[in-house]
Structure formats: structure tokens, C-alpha cells
Enzyme design. Structure first.
Site, PDB file in Angstrom:
ATOM      1  N   CYS A 135       0.831  -1.218   0.000  1.00  0.00           N
ATOM      2  CA  CYS A 135       0.000   0.000   0.000  1.00  0.00           C
ATOM      3  C   CYS A 135       0.857   1.257   0.000  1.00  0.00           C
ATOM      4  O   CYS A 135       0.699   2.137  -0.826  1.00  0.00           O
ATOM      5  CB  CYS A 135      -0.942   0.010   1.198  1.00  0.00           C
ATOM      6  SG  CYS A 135      -2.247  -1.208   1.020  1.00  0.00           S
ATOM      7  N   HIS A 136       1.749   1.365   0.970  1.00  0.00           N
ATOM      8  CA  HIS A 136       2.548   2.585   1.068  1.00  0.00           C
ATOM      9  C   HIS A 136       4.032   2.284   1.234  1.00  0.00           C
ATOM     10  O   HIS A 136       4.794   3.122   1.682  1.00  0.00           O
ATOM     11  CB  HIS A 136       2.027   3.474   2.200  1.00  0.00           C
ATOM     12  CG  HIS A 136       0.566   3.785   2.062  1.00  0.00           C
ATOM     13  ND1 HIS A 136      -0.406   3.102   2.731  1.00  0.00           N
ATOM     14  CD2 HIS A 136      -0.083   4.683   1.285  1.00  0.00           C
ATOM     15  CE1 HIS A 136      -1.597   3.564   2.376  1.00  0.00           C
ATOM     16  NE2 HIS A 136      -1.433   4.513   1.504  1.00  0.00           N
TER      17      HIS A 136
END
Lengths: 426, 190
Positions: free
Chosen positions: B154-155
Site C-alpha cells: 500500500c505505502h
């Protein structure tokens, strides 16, 4: 400028009701005979368009709720059943889903209009406040509605957004558990989101009522930002603005219908047609387009807690806008310096939206940080300073002077030739 | 006979007392409405899960569900354990063990992340401490990140072979849940 009622009840039932509950009088004074500045442009039709959007969402939403099942085992299948089996279900659901996007398109235009023409300035601060509250309610409602579909994007949006609250110092984790009703996003979460998604639009409707009330006390702002001074400056709301709003709503509905019928999933994500799987995160998660600028702000800040603060702050700062703007001239048309900074601000907001959809790395992250900084500088530094140093252009004396060839109280100062073209007053 | 001043003080007192009484009553009535949103009894009762570890070969990992959350169980190889032990504390963004089985101020050494005598078993809540995604690295072929542990897509957070955050936006090491060994082959989580 609360105006005197001009309602003349007909003898008989009308009069009888008016003496007991003057509801017809209220409708007449606010929707038919309300004195409205005669120079409103099409940007002023978005209030009517937004009312239309809210009604579409409520009506399609109530109908969809009759077919939807808020349970983790059945939610996704019930949505597919709406799409395939329920009579006209595909139309109702696509209208509701596209309607959410159209609602945000309209509300953002409505807000930028208010910002450009200074509609938040005295005496309309409360009107502006109520508008920001409406925006917050819309965001909460849209987010929870998106979760109800129970696709992969729904589930992971719910996870990421509720996890934002875990950044709150000390009580973060208990708050998140409380929001979830469990130790992860699960059935209790879906169930309460459904209840709230049904409730909030009616809360929204109530605040819209207050918003319109707060509008009708000072009356509309207008493109030159000069207050209404005489009856000559106004037109009755009906038929002049009912028709103008009606035409704008028709054009808006045309765009709405194009999306519903030709590109209903254009603004959706393919991953949301995969049922929610709590054990697998999709490789690239992004929020719906209308949250992207705020998502970009969240990711621009390297610290988790401060990122969340910046994201919520970017909306809450709007509450203070009437005081950050030190200029007493309302309309951007008469503010040569502000006008350019407004254009930059719109560009920065759109830019943040673009960056929110990109991975948070490299050049995108750097740009995100620059744009985020500028967003806050616009409110905290730029608006207060330009209000103090700028020399505004000369304002017209009145609305009628600005828009009519033959102003009623010009005292014969106009060139004699002007009166020779009365046809222009049509 | 009471003077006017006496009378108004008396009235003020009665008003404040009545108002406070109503406020306390309203707060007491509000609490059930707030607390009903917390996890209910049936959710809390799903508190423990037992896992048979015998089929998990060295180098393999499985994911089980505990309290609706994924729990990663990795049978670490000797090299992975060595790699985790070789890390100096000052290389860790989060120096705390985050292990529910040791004290809250314990350092994030490999010993403190596992159970003595059972170092080959690493048990973690498989939820990225950033915003709650599930990191990759459980399945063969998954990207395990730069530190051969887990990688959150995701990040972009990288975790090492002891589940400690090494790079990326996540603020904390992956949490180690409460667990114990019923026997050498049976793990009880919770």
C-alpha cells in the site's frame, strides 16, 4: 435583508390555513416571490443542482435499501442481485453510484464559486459554516455508502479510513475498536455503516434546510458582491430563477445521464467487483476521486499522526476562511491580485487530486508536499496579506447600475444616447 | 422574611442542582448508547485459536485468522534467525519489542520478539502498522521486501525476518499477539 411577506391568501381554505399554519406563505415567500439579485450567473444555479442531487440520492437510496442486505456473507451478492435480477436495479444502482460523483462535482463547483465571489464574508459566515458541515456530512455518507458494496475496495477503504483514527494519541486504538465493533472491519462494522448511511442523508437534509434559511436572511450574494440596495436590483425568484435553475439542472442531468448510461463504471474501480477478502489487500488502493486531494495531503506528511491532522485540518480550515480573508471587497472580479491567487489555488486543488491517484514516491511525493504546503499557505498567509496590500477596482454603486443601461437612480448622469436603446433592457 | 438577594441565591442553587442532576442522568443514559458499539460478547469470546504447527516445513509460512485478523506464523530458517539476531538496535526505527508476551518497554531484539526455546517460530499480527493493509511475504513468490521479511504494497513499508519495521512509513514493528505453546506442535493464540 429579510423581506416583507407579499403573500395574499385567497379567501376560504387558503386564509383558514394561513391563520393556523402559514406554510403556504413560507413557500410563497421563499420559493416564488423571494427578491433575488438580477445579475446572478450560472454559477449560482449549483444550489438548485445540489438540491436535485440530494433528492436523487435519497430517492434511489431508499429504493436500493429495499433490496440490499447489510451482512458480510450476503452484502456483495445482494448488490449483484440488484444489478442482475431486480427490475430496473441496474439503473437505480448506477444512478445512485454516479449520483454520488455528480453530487461532489456540483458541491466543489459551488464551493469554488463561493470562494471566488466572497460569498463567505459578512453577513454570510453562518451560511458558509453550514455549507462546510454539509460537506463533512456528505463525505461521511459517501464513504460509508462505498463500504456497503463490500467489494475489495470497499473493505480496504473502510480499513484504511477507520485506521486513520488509530493515529490519535493514547485513545486511538480503543476508538478504532469502538468504530469497528470488533478487532477488524467485520459484520458489526458493515451493519452500523448501513444504519448511518441511511440516517446521515436526512441529517444532511436538515442542515440544508438551515443553509437555505441562513441564505434567505441576508439574501443571495451576487457576481459584483455589492449588496442589494433597492427593489430595482432584484427580480422575483419565480419565474426568473426557477427557470434559470431548471435549465441548469436539465443540462446537469444530461451529463449525469451520459455517465449513467454510457460509462457507469468510469469513476469506479474494477477491484470493487471482487468480493471483500480480509486476508488480501489489493496491490494499489486509492480512494474515490472526490477524496483524492485529501488523500494526497495525508500522504504528503511523513508522520502518521501529523498526516491525519493535516488531512482533517485541510477541511476544518474552511471554517475559518471568513476571518483569514482580510479584504472587505467580496467579488474576485474587483480584486486584481486575489483573482490570480484564486486561479493558482484551484490549480493546486486539482493538482492534489491528480497526485492522490499516483503512488506516493519520488517526484509525485515531492510535488504532493509542495502543493500541500501551498494549500495551507493560501489560507494562512496569502489571503490575509493580499487583503491588506491589494488595491481593489472601483465597485459599481449598485447592481442595477452595473447591469442595466438605464439605471433607475443615476440622476441623469448617463449620456443621452444610452436611453435611446430601450430594447436592450429585454 | 428572606431578602431578595437571599431568594435569588437560593434559586440559583436550585437551578444549578437541578441542572447538574439532569446532566448526570443524561450522561448515564448516553453511556449504553455509546458502549453498544464496542465488541460484543460473542466477538470477545472468539479470543483464542489453536494451531497445529506440525505440517509447516522450515521456510514455510501460514496465515491463520484470530479475532478476525490475519496472524502470520513463519517457520524461520537458521539463516533468517541469524540475520534477525545480527541487527543492531540503532538500525531499528522502532526499538520496542511490541510483544504482548513480554514487558511493554522490552527492546526489539530477536529474543524479545519470539519465545525462548522456540525461536524458529515467529508469530505476528499480519497487519501493517501504518494504515492496516496486509503485507506481502507469506506466499512463495511474494515480494518479501528489502529485508527478506514482509513488504506492504500500500505505502511501501519493509519488515525484516523478525517482523520489525526497517523502511517506509509504518511507525511500529508488527505486533506479536499473546500466544503460548500447548505442546511443541500446538500453538495457542490469545
Amino acid at each position: 435583508m429579510a423581506h416583507q411577506s407579499t403573500y395574499q391568501p385567497k379567501p376560504g381554505l387558503d386564509k383558514w390555513l394561513d391563520d393556523r399554519l402559514p406554510v403556504m406563505r413560507m413557500a410563497h415567500d421563499t420559493m416564488l416571490d423571494f427578491p433575488t439579485p438580477r445579475n446572478l450567473n450560472y454559477f449560482w444555479t449549483f444550489g438548485g443542482i445540489l438540491t436535485f442531487c440530494l433528492m436523487v440520492q435519497i430517492i434511489t437510496g431508499i429504493v436500493l435499501a429495499m433490496h440490499y442486505t447489510p451482512h458480510v456473507d450476503m452484502a456483495f451478492a445482494s448488490v449483484e442481485r440488484i444489478m442482475r435480477d431486480v427490475n430496473w436495479g441496474w439503473l437505480l444502482r448506477y444512478t445512485h453510484a454516479v449520483g454520488a460523483s455528480m453530487f461532489f462535482v456540483a458541491v466543489y463547483i459551488h464551493m469554488f464559486r463561493g470562494m471566488y465571489y466572497g460569498s463567505y464574508k459578512a453577513p454570510r459566515e453562518v451560511l458558509w459554516f453550514l455549507g462546510v458541515i454539509i460537506l463533512l456530512l456528505m463525505m461521511a455518507t459517501a464513504f460509508m455508502g462505498y463500504v456497503l458494496v463490500w467489494g475489495q475496495m470497499s473493505f480496504w477503504a473502510a480499513t484504511v479510513i477507520t485506521n486513520l483514527f488509530s493515529a490519535v494519541p493514547f485513545v486511538g486504538e480503543p476508538i478504532v475498536t469502538w468504530l469497528w465493533g470488533g478487532f477488524a472491519v467485520d459484520n458489526p462494522t458493515l451493519n452500523r455503516f448501513f444504519a448511518l448511511h441511511y440516517l446521515l442523508p436526512f441529517a444532511l437534509l436538515g442542515v440544508v434546510g438551515l443553509h437555505i434559511w441562513a441564505l434567505h436572511v441576508p439574501g443571495n450574494n451576487n457576481p459584483i458582491g455589492v449588496d442589494v440596495k433597492s427593489k430595482k436590483d432584484t427580480l422575483p425568484f419565480h419565474p426568473y430563477y426557477t427557470l434559470k435553475d431548471g435549465f441548469a439542472i436539465a443540462v446537469f442531468a444530461l451529463l449525469f445521464a451520459m455517465l449513467v448510461f454510457y460509462a457507469p463504471n468510469y469513476l469506479n474501480h474494477a477491484d470493487n467487483y471482487i468480493e471483500a477478502n480480509p486476508l488480501q489487500t489489493p496491490p494499489h488502493i486509492v480512494p474515490e476521486w472526490y477524496f483524492l486531494p485529501f488523500y494526497a495531503i495525508l500522504r504528503a506528511v511523513p508522520d502518521k499522526f501529523l498526516g491525519v491532522v493535516a488531512m482533517f485540518g485541510s477541511i476544518l480550515i474552511l471554517f475559518l476562511l471568513p476571518w483569514f480573508d482580510t479584504s472587505r471587497v467580496k467579488s474576485g472580479t474587483y480584486r486584481p491580485l486575489f483573482k490570480w491567487f484564486f486561479v493558482i489555488f484551484v490549480f493546486v486543488c486539482l493538482g492534489l487530486g491528480y497526485l492522490g491517484a499516483k503512488p506516493a514516491e519520488g517526484g509525485y511525493l515531492t510535488m504532493g508536499r509542495i502543493f500541500t504546503t501551498y494549500y495551507f499557505l493560501h489560507f494562512l498567509v496569502i489571503l490575509p496579506i493580499i487583503g491588506l496590500i491589494e488595491t481593489p477596482k472601483k465597485l459599481p454603486n449598485s447592481i442595477s447600475e452595473a447591469v442595466l443601461d438605464d439605471p433607475p437612480d443615476s440622476g441623469g448622469a448617463q449620456p443621452s444616447g444610452a436611453a435611446a436603446s430601450p430594447e436592450k433592457r429585454l | 422574611m428572606a431578602t431578595e438577594t437571599d431568594d435569588s441565591t437560593r434559586r440559583d442553587f436550585l437551578m444549578i442542582a437541578a441542572g447538574s442532576f439532569a446532566a448526570v442522568g443524561a450522561a448515564a443514559g448516553l453511556w449504553p448508547l455509546i458502549d453498544q458499539m464496542n465488541p460484543d460478547a460473542s466477538t470477545l469470546s472468539l479470543g483464542t485459536t489453536e494451531v497445529d504447527l506440525s505440517p509447516i516445513e522450515e521456510g514455510q509460512a501460514i496465515t491463520v485468522v484470530w479475532r478476525g485478523k490475519p496472524v502470520f506464523i513463519r517457520h524461520r530458517t537458521a539463516e533468517e534467525i541469524e540475520a534477525a539476531k545480527a541487527v543492531e538496535m540503532d538500525q531499528l526505527p522502532d526499538p520496542l519489542a511490541r510483544n504482548a508476551n513480554v514487558s511493554t518497554d522490552a527492546l526489539a531484539t530477536d529474543v524479545n520478539r519470539t519465545q525462548t526455546g522456540q525461536e524458529k517460530w515467529l508469530v505476528l499480527i499480519g497487519i501493517c502498522t501504518h494504515l492496516g493493509c496486509i503485507p506481502k511475504g507469506q506466499r512463495i513468490g511474494d515480494s518479501k521486501g528489502e529485508f527478506d521479511g514482509w513488504f506492504c504494497p500500500c505505502h511501501g513499508s519493509h519488515y525484516d525476518t523478525a517482523g520489525r519495521i526497517r523502511k517506509g512509513p509504518a511507525p511500529r514493528n508488527l505486533d506479536v499477539p499473546t500466544f503460548s505453546f500447548v505442546s511443541d506442535d500446538v500453538l495457542r493464540i490469545g
